[in-house]
Design a protein around this motif. Structure first.
Motif, short mmCIF file in Angstrom:
data_model
loop_
_atom_site.label_atom_id
_atom_site.label_comp_id
_atom_site.label_asym_id
_atom_site.label_seq_id
_atom_site.Cartn_x
_atom_site.Cartn_y
_atom_site.Cartn_z
N VAL A 11 0.84 -1.21 0.00
CA VAL A 11 0.00 0.00 0.00
C VAL A 11 0.88 1.25 0.00
N GLY A 12 1.88 1.27 0.87
CA GLY A 12 2.79 2.42 0.92
C GLY A 12 3.54 2.59 -0.39
N ILE A 15 1.25 4.08 -3.08
CA ILE A 15 1.05 5.52 -2.90
C ILE A 15 2.26 6.28 -3.41
N ALA A 16 3.45 5.78 -3.10
CA ALA A 16 4.68 6.43 -3.56
C ALA A 16 4.80 6.37 -5.09
N GLY A 18 2.44 5.97 -7.29
CA GLY A 18 1.36 6.68 -7.96
C GLY A 18 1.34 8.17 -7.73
N SER A 19 2.19 8.68 -6.85
CA SER A 19 2.22 10.12 -6.60
C SER A 19 2.76 10.85 -7.82
N THR A 154 3.17 -4.49 -7.50
CA THR A 154 2.46 -3.26 -7.14
C THR A 154 2.78 -2.16 -8.14
N VAL A 158 0.19 -0.06 -10.68
CA VAL A 158 0.10 1.40 -10.69
C VAL A 158 0.41 1.97 -12.07
#
Length: 200
Positions: A11-12, A15-16, A18-19, A154, A158
């Motif tokens: 999850v982390g 987020i990184a 996909g930022s 992951t 993304v």
């Protein structure tokens, strides 16, 4: 490593990954401008670059780069120069009154995506930090590659997801109506990213 800990790590990482940044910017812009196949081509290049840095970090090369900072500095300058090149290209495209309807070559887009990631030394340090946090000292190779497989899966979700999302016909039509403004925005964002990479 427990399933819950691995899931939290994913999850982390999502987020990184996909930022907003040069990679997601390139994928979204290409997908809107040239469609899904082109978007998937550049996303695959970005993913390949990430995979290479992940393997390098797993083999301990991130520690070698940290000990020999000049290697990271050389990469940083190359990365800043390449992002500046992309900014200039976007600016030139924005200055044209009409979009050139040439078909984007998938092999060039793949290379473009790979270069965006391979010239970013922060990518290998990000991978290195994941291994340092998630993998205990003395862990078996199986644990290291389990973490790697989870992270690269992951990343694939993304990056390829960005290509699919932004190639949506409704989004692509909006891009075509506002193409010049998008290109001006891309030029500014790539330019800002270049400066940020250059100054560290």
């Amino acid at each position: 490593m427990t399933v819950s800990a691995l899931l939290l790590l994913c999850v982390g990482w999502a987020i990184a990954a996909g930022s907003p940044g040069p990679a997601t910017l390139a994928i979204s812009g290409t997908s809107m401008a040239h469609g899904r196949r082109a978007g998937l081509a550049i996303a695959s290049g970005v993913l390949t670059g990430s995979a290479i840095w992940g393997i390098a970090a797993a083999l301990g090369l991130s520690a070698v780069m940290m000990a020999n900072s000049w290697v990271a500095e050389v990469l940083r300058y190359f990365g800043a120069a390449y992002l500046l090149f992309l900014a200039v290209r976007s600016l030139r495209s924005a200055m044209r009154p009409k979009s050139l309807e040439a078909t984007a070559r998938k092999d060039r887009l793949y290379l473009k995506g790979a270069l965006i990631h391979l010239t970013n030394p922060k990518a290998i340090f990000a991978w290195g930090s994941v291994f340092a946090i998630a993998v205990p000292v003395g862990a078996s190779p199986a644990v290291i590659w389990e973490v790697y497989a989870a992270m690269i899966s992951t990343s694939a979700t993304v990056f390829l997801g960005y290509a699919i999302l932004f190639s949506n016909p409704a989004i692509a039509r909006g891009y075509k109506r506002l193409r010049r403004w998008f290109e001006f925005a891309f030029a500014g964002l790539f330019g800002a990213a270049s400066v940020k990479v250059f100054v560290g």
